[in-house]
Design a protein around this motif. Structure first.
Motif: not given
Length: 352
Positions: A132-149
């Motif tokens: 997801q873009l945050i304003g015009k000059d930054a972007a974020v991404s969510l990193r997820m690790v799940e127990r079962r896999p």
């Protein structure tokens, strides 16, 4: 080779694009030559049919795979949505297994022998998040690790290490889990803690932990120190491609994709070559079927016909070592000629 009296092995076959039809012909020729019967449930997974039928063709593929519990998939074109991603989500594939093994007769800039068995958690990481873009000059991404896999992949990796060692009679293979747990303390830390817990059930298998950046360097310096390697999603993507480069060819890469039941045992298994559709040579009888035949060998191993899978591998590897290969590997054979030589040499590697 005489057929045995066992019932047929039923396989869902996801037909593809580009060189897919030629690879399918090679697989069927080998299957017809083996001393067991196969029944292929064919699903047209080509781009034209996927675009024409939409969700219906995905439903058909999923229904067939849940019935047979076994599939082989050929290369497919991605236009809007990855068909690989679609079927992985539908069938809950959470683990990818990709061997990377040096093949004599294939030129490589890397001179050490490689015998890596890479187990990759195929869900989570940042690959499932669009960001997801945050304003015009930054972007974020969510990193997820799940127990079962993580549990499923760890059990698969430890069992693979145990079985490979027993198969080759040289003791159990070691299993190395690798991450950046000292930096990604929460996500990678969860992964390593789950692996350590699963290891309690496999005390006969040596378990080592390596930081991922150090692992890459150590594999290049001393690949014989590593056998089964278990990694999270992004790391597995990077490691698999690096390993393919070390052994000298993406054209021999094969992989297995696995979903699991409530007991973390394999439910559905799908096998495919790592390469793409190669539209520049499609229909010219120039495709290298080595990867799809190695994938078919993995399928045979999975259904407890290791005798056939191993005979197929030995025949194929022997052909390449002796210079009988397709043009991409420096040989002169076309697809049909290579397939025929592999078939002709299988009987010499079957148990008496």
């Amino acid at each position: 080779m005489k057929k045995n009296d066992m019932g047929p092995i039923e396989i869902t076959e996801l037909l593809g694009d580009g060189i897919g039809p030629e690879l399918a012909e090679s697989v069927h020729a080998v299957a017809d030559a083996l001393p067991v019967d196969f029944f292929f449930h064919q699903v047209d997974w080509s781009l034209g049919n996927r675009e024409a039928r939409g969700e219906d063709v995905i439903d058909e593929a999923e229904a067939s795979m849940r019935l047979t519990k076994l599939a082989v998939k050929y290369p497919t074109v991605t236009r809007k949505v990855s068909p690989n991603a679609l079927i992985r989500r539908r069938c809950d594939f959470s683990v990818i297994y990709r061997p990377a093994i040096s093949i004599k007769g294939i030129h490589s800039n890397f001179k050490e022998d490689v015998n890596l068995h890479i187990v990759r958690i195929a869900t989570g990481g940042t690959y499932d998040d669009p960001g997801q873009l945050i304003g015009k000059d930054a972007a974020v991404s969510l990193r997820m690790v799940e127990r079962r896999p993580c549990e499923q992949a760890a059990k698969f990796a430890f069992q693979l290490a145990r079985s490979k060692g027993m198969t080759y009679g040289d003791g159990h293979y070691s299993m190395t889990s690798s991450s950046k747990h000292t930096i990604q303390r929460v996500t990678d830390g969860l992964f390593e803690s789950v692996v350590a817990k699963v290891h309690e059930q496999y005390q006969d298998v040596e378990h080592n932990v390596e930081l991922f950046d150090a692992l890459l360097a150590k594999i290049i310096l001393n690949p014989s120190a590593f056998e089964v390697v278990l990694v999270l999603n992004e790391y597995g993507d990077f490691l698999s491609d690096m390993a393919s480069g070390l052994v000298g060819s993406l054209g021999t890469g094969a992989s297995g994709n696995y979903s699991f039941d409530d007991n973390n045992d394999v439910d559905i298994a799908m096998f495919d070559p790592a390469g793409g559709t190669a539209p520049d040579i499609a229909g010219k009888n120039l495709a290298n079927p080595a990867a799809v035949l190695l994938a078919f060998g993995m399928l045979l191993d999975h259904v407890d016909r290791y005798d056939l899978g191993h005979a197929l591998r030995l025949s194929l590897l022997g052909c390449i070592e002796n210079g009988h290969s397709t043009r991409d590997l420096g040989g002169k054979l076309d697809t049909d000629e290579f397939t025929r030589i592999v078939i002709d040499n299988i009987p010499a590697h079957l148990p008496a």
